[in-house]
Design a protein around this motif. Structure first.
Motif, PDB file in Angstrom:
ATOM      1  N   GLU A   1      -0.208  -7.552 -18.650  1.00 14.53           N
ATOM      2  CA  GLU A   1      -1.656  -7.489 -18.531  1.00 14.53           C
ATOM      3  C   GLU A   1      -2.167  -8.633 -17.665  1.00 14.53           C
ATOM      4  O   GLU A   1      -1.867  -9.811 -17.907  1.00 14.53           O
ATOM      5  N   GLY A   2      -2.944  -8.285 -16.628  1.00 11.19           N
ATOM      6  CA  GLY A   2      -3.547  -9.300 -15.773  1.00 11.19           C
ATOM      7  C   GLY A   2      -2.613  -9.948 -14.774  1.00 11.19           C
ATOM      8  O   GLY A   2      -3.020 -10.832 -14.019  1.00 11.19           O
ATOM      9  N   LYS A   3      -1.360  -9.514 -14.710  1.00 16.47           N
ATOM     10  CA  LYS A   3      -0.378 -10.147 -13.816  1.00 16.47           C
ATOM     11  C   LYS A   3      -0.352  -9.509 -12.423  1.00 16.47           C
ATOM     12  O   LYS A   3       0.132 -10.130 -11.475  1.00 16.47           O
ATOM     13  N   ALA A   4      -0.812  -8.280 -12.295  1.00 18.16           N
ATOM     14  CA  ALA A   4      -0.811  -7.599 -10.997  1.00 18.16           C
ATOM     15  C   ALA A   4      -2.127  -6.853 -10.824  1.00 18.16           C
ATOM     16  O   ALA A   4      -2.601  -6.191 -11.752  1.00 18.16           O
ATOM     17  N   ALA A   5      -2.704  -6.958  -9.632  1.00 20.81           N
ATOM     18  CA  ALA A   5      -3.930  -6.233  -9.313  1.00 20.81           C
ATOM     19  C   ALA A   5      -3.558  -4.980  -8.548  1.00 20.81           C
ATOM     20  O   ALA A   5      -2.966  -5.053  -7.469  1.00 20.81           O
ATOM     21  N   ALA A   6      -3.885  -3.814  -9.119  1.00 18.41           N
ATOM     22  CA  ALA A   6      -3.561  -2.536  -8.481  1.00 18.41           C
ATOM     23  C   ALA A   6      -4.833  -1.704  -8.397  1.00 18.41           C
ATOM     24  O   ALA A   6      -5.345  -1.237  -9.421  1.00 18.41           O
ATOM     25  N   ILE A   7      -5.340  -1.541  -7.176  1.00 14.83           N
ATOM     26  CA  ILE A   7      -6.544  -0.733  -7.009  1.00 14.83           C
ATOM     27  C   ILE A   7      -6.145   0.683  -6.610  1.00 14.83           C
ATOM     28  O   ILE A   7      -5.168   0.892  -5.895  1.00 14.83           O
ATOM     29  N   ALA A   8      -6.898   1.648  -7.108  1.00 24.80           N
ATOM     30  CA  ALA A   8      -6.647   3.059  -6.812  1.00 24.80           C
ATOM     31  C   ALA A   8      -7.747   3.571  -5.892  1.00 24.80           C
ATOM     32  O   ALA A   8      -8.938   3.365  -6.161  1.00 24.80           O
ATOM     33  N   VAL A   9      -7.330   4.227  -4.802  1.00 26.22           N
ATOM     34  CA  VAL A   9      -8.292   4.741  -3.829  1.00 26.22           C
ATOM     35  C   VAL A   9      -7.994   6.217  -3.592  1.00 26.22           C
ATOM     36  O   VAL A   9      -6.943   6.568  -3.046  1.00 26.22           O
TER      37      VAL A   9
ATOM     38  N   LEU B   1      -1.447  -4.546  -5.100  1.00 25.85           N
ATOM     39  CA  LEU B   1      -1.062  -3.191  -4.738  1.00 25.85           C
ATOM     40  C   LEU B   1      -2.280  -2.315  -4.502  1.00 25.85           C
ATOM     41  O   LEU B   1      -3.287  -2.433  -5.199  1.00 25.85           O
ATOM     42  N   VAL B   2      -2.149  -1.415  -3.519  1.00 25.62           N
ATOM     43  CA  VAL B   2      -3.169  -0.420  -3.233  1.00 25.62           C
ATOM     44  C   VAL B   2      -2.515   0.944  -3.381  1.00 25.62           C
ATOM     45  O   VAL B   2      -1.515   1.240  -2.721  1.00 25.62           O
TER      46      VAL B   2
ATOM     47  N   LEU C   1       0.865  -1.187   0.000  1.00 22.80           N
ATOM     48  CA  LEU C   1       0.000   0.000   0.000  1.00 22.80           C
ATOM     49  C   LEU C   1       0.893   1.224   0.000  1.00 22.80           C
ATOM     50  O   LEU C   1       1.756   1.368   0.866  1.00 22.80           O
ATOM     51  N   ILE C   2       0.689   2.108  -0.978  1.00 29.70           N
ATOM     52  CA  ILE C   2       1.562   3.270  -1.162  1.00 29.70           C
ATOM     53  C   ILE C   2       0.720   4.526  -1.224  1.00 29.70           C
ATOM     54  O   ILE C   2      -0.187   4.645  -2.062  1.00 29.70           O
ATOM     55  N   THR C   3       1.007   5.494  -0.347  1.00 28.94           N
ATOM     56  CA  THR C   3       0.329   6.787  -0.426  1.00 28.94           C
ATOM     57  C   THR C   3       1.180   7.770  -1.226  1.00 28.94           C
ATOM     58  O   THR C   3       2.394   7.627  -1.323  1.00 28.94           O
ATOM     59  N   GLY C   4       0.515   8.765  -1.814  1.00 34.16           N
ATOM     60  CA  GLY C   4       1.205   9.702  -2.708  1.00 34.16           C
ATOM     61  C   GLY C   4       1.553   9.060  -4.034  1.00 34.16           C
ATOM     62  O   GLY C   4       2.444   9.536  -4.752  1.00 34.16           O
ATOM     63  N   ALA C   5       0.833   8.000  -4.404  1.00 36.41           N
ATOM     64  CA  ALA C   5       1.226   7.134  -5.519  1.00 36.41           C
ATOM     65  C   ALA C   5       0.935   7.700  -6.901  1.00 36.41           C
ATOM     66  O   ALA C   5       1.203   7.045  -7.904  1.00 36.41           O
ATOM     67  N   ALA C   6       0.403   8.914  -6.979  1.00 36.40           N
ATOM     68  CA  ALA C   6       0.063   9.480  -8.281  1.00 36.40           C
ATOM     69  C   ALA C   6       1.266  10.016  -9.035  1.00 36.40           C
ATOM     70  O   ALA C   6       1.189  10.244 -10.247  1.00 36.40           O
TER      71      ALA C   6
END
Length: 263
Positions: free
Chosen positions: A56-64, A33-34, A9-14
């Protein structure tokens, strides 16, 4: 076995250091990843970069979308992470702002509060939330069988949390607070098998620093390496501290500044 079998989980990730860190986690085999930031467009760009490096499809990265100064939004961020992936193993607290470049008598209380609320309180809120979640988790296995931990927290501080510079008392104070918070938490949670460290970047070439290049030039010239660092160079240090290769590193303030603080 991957060095990163858990959830990052990473903040400031933009953008900047945190974006490079998120992409590096994916490149090195972290598949969950979050990503948190107030900048939704930047988060979408980070997700695209993760797909490019992981496939493609190898890592799930959700953006919050998250404002780290809001305790409620930080709590919601971690609830979302756990609902999606079940745990948080590597928490990188990288959201922050630059100095207002003013001496104390010219700094307004609002300017002081903005810098400290984001850099210190925001880091404390996200580190605190990570620790609370990690306390409830079983340790992950490690890459070579050494004892694992319930989680690893990496707080992004600054070289200016170690030394001062002109016209930056609010900023330097906020980053010194992050370093000492990290040390205190490292003492408190060692018995709980949680590692907590900080990284102290020097002048790094990121979208946040580029508009201030003329102001930063003296700091660049002081450092023996006489150049800006890259976000990737800082991300590499963050990933080391997050990994089980750093199993005996606790409460450190790892300086990544081209030698600025040795002068």
């Amino acid at each position: 076995m991957s060095l990163y079998p858990g959830v990052a989980l990473i903040t400031g990730a933009a953008s900047g250091i945190s974006q490079a860190t998120a992409v590096s986690f994916a490149r090195e085999g972290c598949t969950k990843l979050v990503l948190a930031d107030r900048d939704e467009a930047g988060l979408a760009r980070t997700q695209q970069l993760i797909v490019q490096v992981a496939g493609e499809g190898k890592a799930a990265a959700i953006a919050v979308k998250t404002d780290v100064t809001s305790a409620e939004q930080v709590e919601a961020l971690f609830l979302r992470a756990v609902a999606e992936f079940g745990r948080v193993d590597y928490a990188v607290n990288g959201a922050g702002v630059l100095s207002n470049n003013k001496r104390s008598h010219d700094t307004t209380p609002d300017e002081f509060d903005r810098i400290n609320v984001i850099n210190y309180r925001g880091c404390w809120l996200t580190s605190r939330a990570a620790i609370k979640q990690m306390l409830s988790q079983d340790p992950l296995p490690t890459h070579d069988g050494r004892p694992g931990v319930r989680g690893s927290v990496v707080n992004i501080a600054s070289q200016l949390g170690i030394v001062g510079r002109p016209a930056a008392p609010a900023y330097c104070g906020s980053k010194a607070a992050v370093i000492n918070m990290t040390k205190c938490d490292a003492i408190d949670y060692s018995r709980d098998a949680i590692r907590i460290n900080s990284v102290c970047p020097g002048v790094i070439d990121t979208p946040m620093t580029q508009p201030n290049a003329s102001v930063l030039e003296p700091a660049i010239s002081i450092a023996p390496m006489e150049r800006m660092g890259t976000a990737q160079e800082v991300a590499d240090c963050v990933l080391f501290l997050a990994s089980s290769k750093a199993s005996f590193v606790q409460g450190a303030a790892m300086v990544v500044d081209g030698g600025y603080t040795i002068n």
